[in-house]
Design a protein around this motif. Sequence first.
Motif, PDB file in Angstrom:
ATOM      1  N   SER A   1       1.856   3.164   3.063  1.00 28.26           N
ATOM      2  CA  SER A   1       2.808   2.670   4.057  1.00 28.26           C
ATOM      3  C   SER A   1       4.004   3.610   4.189  1.00 28.26           C
ATOM      4  O   SER A   1       4.569   3.759   5.276  1.00 28.26           O
TER       5      SER A   1
ATOM      6  N   GLU B   1      -3.289   1.905   9.118  1.00 28.91           N
ATOM      7  CA  GLU B   1      -4.679   1.966   9.551  1.00 28.91           C
ATOM      8  C   GLU B   1      -4.999   3.333  10.157  1.00 28.91           C
ATOM      9  O   GLU B   1      -6.077   3.898   9.928  1.00 28.91           O
ATOM     10  N   GLU B   2      -4.066   3.867  10.948  1.00 29.55           N
ATOM     11  CA  GLU B   2      -4.277   5.184  11.545  1.00 29.55           C
ATOM     12  C   GLU B   2      -4.308   6.270  10.480  1.00 29.55           C
ATOM     13  O   GLU B   2      -5.085   7.231  10.573  1.00 29.55           O
TER      14      GLU B   2
ATOM     15  N   LYS C   1      -5.265   5.849   7.314  1.00 27.49           N
ATOM     16  CA  LYS C   1      -6.531   5.720   6.588  1.00 27.49           C
ATOM     17  C   LYS C   1      -7.685   6.304   7.405  1.00 27.49           C
ATOM     18  O   LYS C   1      -8.600   6.927   6.848  1.00 27.49           O
ATOM     19  N   ALA C   2      -7.644   6.097   8.706  1.00 28.96           N
ATOM     20  CA  ALA C   2      -8.681   6.656   9.571  1.00 28.96           C
ATOM     21  C   ALA C   2      -8.630   8.180   9.541  1.00 28.96           C
ATOM     22  O   ALA C   2      -9.672   8.850   9.533  1.00 28.96           O
TER      23      ALA C   2
ATOM     24  N   ASP D   1       0.864  -1.176   0.000  1.00 34.40           N
ATOM     25  CA  ASP D   1       0.000   0.000   0.000  1.00 34.40           C
ATOM     26  C   ASP D   1       0.907   1.236   0.000  1.00 34.40           C
ATOM     27  O   ASP D   1       1.737   1.397   0.896  1.00 34.40           O
TER      28      ASP D   1
ATOM     29  N   THR E   1       0.576   4.010  12.017  1.00 33.75           N
ATOM     30  CA  THR E   1       0.275   2.833  11.218  1.00 33.75           C
ATOM     31  C   THR E   1      -0.537   3.232   9.984  1.00 33.75           C
ATOM     32  O   THR E   1      -1.119   4.327   9.929  1.00 33.75           O
TER      33      THR E   1
END
Length: 269
Positions: A136, A147-148, A150-151, A133, A145
């Motif tokens: 990254s 995920e963080e 993307k959030a 991705d 991260t």
Amino acid sequence: MEKIKRHIKLILSGVIFTVVALGMVAFCFTSNGKAATQATDVQTTEEPPVKGGFPRNPGNDQKYLAAALVITEEELQAAQQEAMKAEIQDAVEQGLITQEQADEMLENGRGFHGFGFGKRGDNGENTSEEPTDPDSYLAEALGITVEELKAAREEARQAMLEEAIANGEITQEQVDLMEIRQSLSSYLNPMALQAEALGITEDELKAYRDERKSMEDILTAAGLTAEEYQEALQTAYEAAIAQAVSDGVITQEQADLFLANNEKGMPGL
């Protein structure tokens, strides 16, 4: 304000992107349903992958993303530069681009993101068989991260849309349609629906396009008239949305809203 307006226009243009693409083949026919006689190439538009930037996800807007990350825009820009350099360096070390190409990218401020190569591990080997991705690199530069990150993008996206609604630049219904469209993206693959309507495989449809077959020739091979194809495409389209409802991806109310607002955006259907 003008920047926000430009971004909103780009977002709205995506609301009917998929459904317009679905009608591109059918658009080869005249409004009275007669097949066009000229040799028209098959148009099969596939959705580009969503990587987190405009117009698919306004979370990349500097102002909103920086706020969601609780950093300054200058800090975000510095992290983006660091991420770009790291990704380009990885591409050079893996032989995907030359050092000369890398130097040109860095000089012009162009990143290498989106090519989907694996990221190297500490031993210098590719540690992933799957494409990495691109987020990254930015996540690493920010010390968070993926995920963080993307959030944070989603939070930025919501903040931008809420401000646009408050300023009267976009309606809540338009926002709802964008959300529905995003949820339906995997269901409304133009190539898949066109192939289904023609009664052939996606590979066969791609082969027809590569051979520059006219729509008339394709319909003849499929044993369909223009009207039959249009009806089959509409049926496949509605069935895909119904499947999304059945899968719990969207509600029936959302499906009805989407169909009502995109009916006129599908030329030839």
